[in-house]
Design a protein around this motif. Structure first.
Motif, PDB file in Angstrom:
ATOM      1  N   LEU A  53       0.831  -1.213   0.000  1.00  0.00           N
ATOM      2  CA  LEU A  53       0.000   0.000   0.000  1.00  0.00           C
ATOM      3  C   LEU A  53       0.862   1.260   0.000  1.00  0.00           C
ATOM      4  CD1 LEU A  53      -2.804  -1.005   2.514  1.00  0.00           C
ATOM      5  CD2 LEU A  53      -3.006  -0.738   0.036  1.00  0.00           C
ATOM      6  N   VAL A  54       1.927   1.235   0.776  1.00  0.00           N
ATOM      7  CA  VAL A  54       2.800   2.413   0.873  1.00  0.00           C
ATOM      8  C   VAL A  54       3.535   2.658  -0.439  1.00  0.00           C
ATOM      9  CG1 VAL A  54       4.883   3.288   2.010  1.00  0.00           C
ATOM     10  CG2 VAL A  54       3.056   2.294   3.372  1.00  0.00           C
ATOM     11  N   THR A  55       3.985   1.609  -1.098  1.00  0.00           N
ATOM     12  CA  THR A  55       4.741   1.804  -2.338  1.00  0.00           C
ATOM     13  C   THR A  55       3.844   2.143  -3.524  1.00  0.00           C
ATOM     14  OG1 THR A  55       4.739  -0.588  -2.712  1.00  0.00           O
ATOM     15  CG2 THR A  55       6.694   0.373  -1.693  1.00  0.00           C
ATOM     16  N   VAL A  56       2.591   1.755  -3.473  1.00  0.00           N
ATOM     17  CA  VAL A  56       1.676   2.059  -4.579  1.00  0.00           C
ATOM     18  C   VAL A  56       1.080   3.462  -4.430  1.00  0.00           C
ATOM     19  CG1 VAL A  56      -0.514   1.354  -5.643  1.00  0.00           C
ATOM     20  CG2 VAL A  56       1.183  -0.348  -5.056  1.00  0.00           C
ATOM     21  N   ALA A  57       1.009   3.963  -3.224  1.00  0.00           N
ATOM     22  CA  ALA A  57       0.388   5.274  -2.972  1.00  0.00           C
ATOM     23  C   ALA A  57       1.003   6.404  -3.802  1.00  0.00           C
ATOM     24  CB  ALA A  57       0.447   5.600  -1.490  1.00  0.00           C
ATOM     25  N   PRO A  58       2.333   6.504  -3.938  1.00  0.00           N
ATOM     26  CA  PRO A  58       2.882   7.596  -4.750  1.00  0.00           C
ATOM     27  C   PRO A  58       2.452   7.552  -6.214  1.00  0.00           C
ATOM     28  CG  PRO A  58       4.597   6.678  -3.376  1.00  0.00           C
ATOM     29  CD  PRO A  58       3.400   5.801  -3.229  1.00  0.00           C
ATOM     30  N   LEU A  59       2.146   6.381  -6.710  1.00  0.00           N
ATOM     31  CA  LEU A  59       1.695   6.284  -8.098  1.00  0.00           C
ATOM     32  C   LEU A  59       0.340   6.957  -8.282  1.00  0.00           C
ATOM     33  CD1 LEU A  59       2.685   2.572  -8.760  1.00  0.00           C
ATOM     34  CD2 LEU A  59       3.950   4.618  -9.396  1.00  0.00           C
ATOM     35  N   PHE A  60      -0.523   6.879  -7.268  1.00  0.00           N
ATOM     36  CA  PHE A  60      -1.825   7.520  -7.342  1.00  0.00           C
ATOM     37  C   PHE A  60      -1.780   8.991  -6.943  1.00  0.00           C
ATOM     38  CE2 PHE A  60      -3.065   3.024  -6.711  1.00  0.00           C
ATOM     39  CZ  PHE A  60      -3.770   2.860  -7.899  1.00  0.00           C
ATOM     40  N   LEU A  61      -0.805   9.346  -6.111  1.00  0.00           N
ATOM     41  CA  LEU A  61      -0.704  10.725  -5.634  1.00  0.00           C
ATOM     42  C   LEU A  61       0.132  11.606  -6.547  1.00  0.00           C
ATOM     43  CD1 LEU A  61      -0.183   9.952  -1.851  1.00  0.00           C
ATOM     44  CD2 LEU A  61      -2.295  10.628  -3.000  1.00  0.00           C
ATOM     45  N   GLY A  62       0.785  11.012  -7.524  1.00  0.00           N
ATOM     46  CA  GLY A  62       1.576  11.785  -8.470  1.00  0.00           C
ATOM     47  C   GLY A  62       2.918  12.239  -7.923  1.00  0.00           C
ATOM     48  N   THR A  63       3.405  11.624  -6.877  1.00  0.00           N
ATOM     49  CA  THR A  63       4.711  11.983  -6.310  1.00  0.00           C
ATOM     50  C   THR A  63       5.779  11.031  -6.847  1.00  0.00           C
ATOM     51  OG1 THR A  63       4.350  10.590  -4.385  1.00  0.00           O
ATOM     52  CG2 THR A  63       3.653  12.874  -4.207  1.00  0.00           C
ATOM     53  N   ASP A  64       7.009  11.265  -6.458  1.00  0.00           N
ATOM     54  CA  ASP A  64       8.106  10.411  -6.902  1.00  0.00           C
ATOM     55  C   ASP A  64       7.960   9.022  -6.285  1.00  0.00           C
ATOM     56  OD1 ASP A  64       9.271  12.456  -8.343  1.00  0.00           O
ATOM     57  OD2 ASP A  64      10.522  13.116  -6.661  1.00  0.00           O
ATOM     58  N   PRO A  65       8.193   7.987  -7.077  1.00  0.00           N
ATOM     59  CA  PRO A  65       8.078   6.631  -6.530  1.00  0.00           C
ATOM     60  C   PRO A  65       9.233   6.316  -5.577  1.00  0.00           C
ATOM     61  CG  PRO A  65       8.748   6.539  -8.821  1.00  0.00           C
ATOM     62  CD  PRO A  65       8.466   7.980  -8.512  1.00  0.00           C
ATOM     63  N   PHE A  66       9.018   5.306  -4.755  1.00  0.00           N
ATOM     64  CA  PHE A  66      10.038   4.874  -3.808  1.00  0.00           C
ATOM     65  C   PHE A  66      11.149   4.131  -4.546  1.00  0.00           C
ATOM     66  CE2 PHE A  66       6.402   5.301  -0.922  1.00  0.00           C
ATOM     67  CZ  PHE A  66       6.986   6.077   0.063  1.00  0.00           C
ATOM     68  N   PRO A  67      12.317   3.968  -3.916  1.00  0.00           N
ATOM     69  CA  PRO A  67      13.406   3.209  -4.553  1.00  0.00           C
ATOM     70  C   PRO A  67      13.034   1.726  -4.689  1.00  0.00           C
ATOM     71  CG  PRO A  67      14.018   3.866  -2.327  1.00  0.00           C
ATOM     72  CD  PRO A  67      12.710   4.528  -2.629  1.00  0.00           C
ATOM     73  N   PRO A  68      13.740   1.012  -5.549  1.00  0.00           N
ATOM     74  CA  PRO A  68      13.407  -0.401  -5.785  1.00  0.00           C
ATOM     75  C   PRO A  68      13.446  -1.284  -4.530  1.00  0.00           C
ATOM     76  CG  PRO A  68      14.910   0.377  -7.470  1.00  0.00           C
ATOM     77  CD  PRO A  68      14.790   1.475  -6.460  1.00  0.00           C
ATOM     78  N   VAL A  69      14.226  -0.903  -3.536  1.00  0.00           N
ATOM     79  CA  VAL A  69      14.276  -1.694  -2.307  1.00  0.00           C
ATOM     80  C   VAL A  69      12.896  -1.748  -1.650  1.00  0.00           C
ATOM     81  CG1 VAL A  69      15.304  -1.816  -0.011  1.00  0.00           C
ATOM     82  CG2 VAL A  69      16.700  -1.143  -1.953  1.00  0.00           C
ATOM     83  N   ALA A  70      12.153  -0.673  -1.737  1.00  0.00           N
ATOM     84  CA  ALA A  70      10.818  -0.643  -1.148  1.00  0.00           C
ATOM     85  C   ALA A  70       9.901  -1.658  -1.830  1.00  0.00           C
ATOM     86  CB  ALA A  70      10.225   0.759  -1.259  1.00  0.00           C
ATOM     87  N   TYR A  71      10.074  -1.846  -3.124  1.00  0.00           N
ATOM     88  CA  TYR A  71       9.256  -2.822  -3.835  1.00  0.00           C
ATOM     89  C   TYR A  71       9.659  -4.246  -3.448  1.00  0.00           C
ATOM     90  CZ  TYR A  71       7.458   1.026  -6.563  1.00  0.00           C
ATOM     91  OH  TYR A  71       6.857   2.189  -6.931  1.00  0.00           O
ATOM     92  N   ALA A  72      10.917  -4.436  -3.082  1.00  0.00           N
ATOM     93  CA  ALA A  72      11.365  -5.753  -2.639  1.00  0.00           C
ATOM     94  C   ALA A  72      10.697  -6.141  -1.315  1.00  0.00           C
ATOM     95  CB  ALA A  72      12.879  -5.772  -2.494  1.00  0.00           C
ATOM     96  N   VAL A  73      10.427  -5.155  -0.469  1.00  0.00           N
ATOM     97  CA  VAL A  73       9.758  -5.443   0.808  1.00  0.00           C
ATOM     98  C   VAL A  73       8.342  -5.963   0.556  1.00  0.00           C
ATOM     99  CG1 VAL A  73       8.973  -4.419   2.986  1.00  0.00           C
ATOM    100  CG2 VAL A  73      11.161  -3.736   2.004  1.00  0.00           C
ATOM    101  N   CYS A  74       7.763  -5.589  -0.565  1.00  0.00           N
ATOM    102  CA  CYS A  74       6.414  -6.062  -0.900  1.00  0.00           C
ATOM    103  C   CYS A  74       6.385  -7.583  -1.079  1.00  0.00           C
ATOM    104  CB  CYS A  74       5.916  -5.401  -2.172  1.00  0.00           C
ATOM    105  SG  CYS A  74       5.718  -3.629  -2.020  1.00  0.00           S
TER     106      CYS A  74
END
Length: 82
Positions: free
Chosen positions: A32-53
């Protein structure tokens, strides 16, 4: 209702299910935290954050292993009674 005490292996299966659920929810929260910037139009998190998913899938596997362990212990107990 039975007065039997569950065996230690059944308890470990229950513990695996609980740990798996916790790991799953941590992964779900990270998703939820890593997908939120995609909907809010902000900069996405680094790839490490996606690994936590990926903890979401790992938690599911841990919980499934706990369920399978509990099933095998219960089957062994049922065979011993017969």
């Amino acid at each position: 209702m039975s007065n039997e005490t569950p065996s230690a292996k059944a308890d470990s299966g229950d513990r695996l299910v609980r740990v798996g659920a916790i790991v799953f929810f941590i992964g779900a929260l990270a998703t939820l935290v890593t997908v939120a910037p995609l909907f809010l139009g902000t900069d996405p998190f680094p790839p490490v954050a996606y690994a936590v998913c990926m903890l979401m899938g790992l938690g599911f596997v841990i919980a499934a292993a706990g369920v399978l362990r509990s099933i095998s212990v219960q089957r062994r107990q049922a065979r011993a009674v017969q």
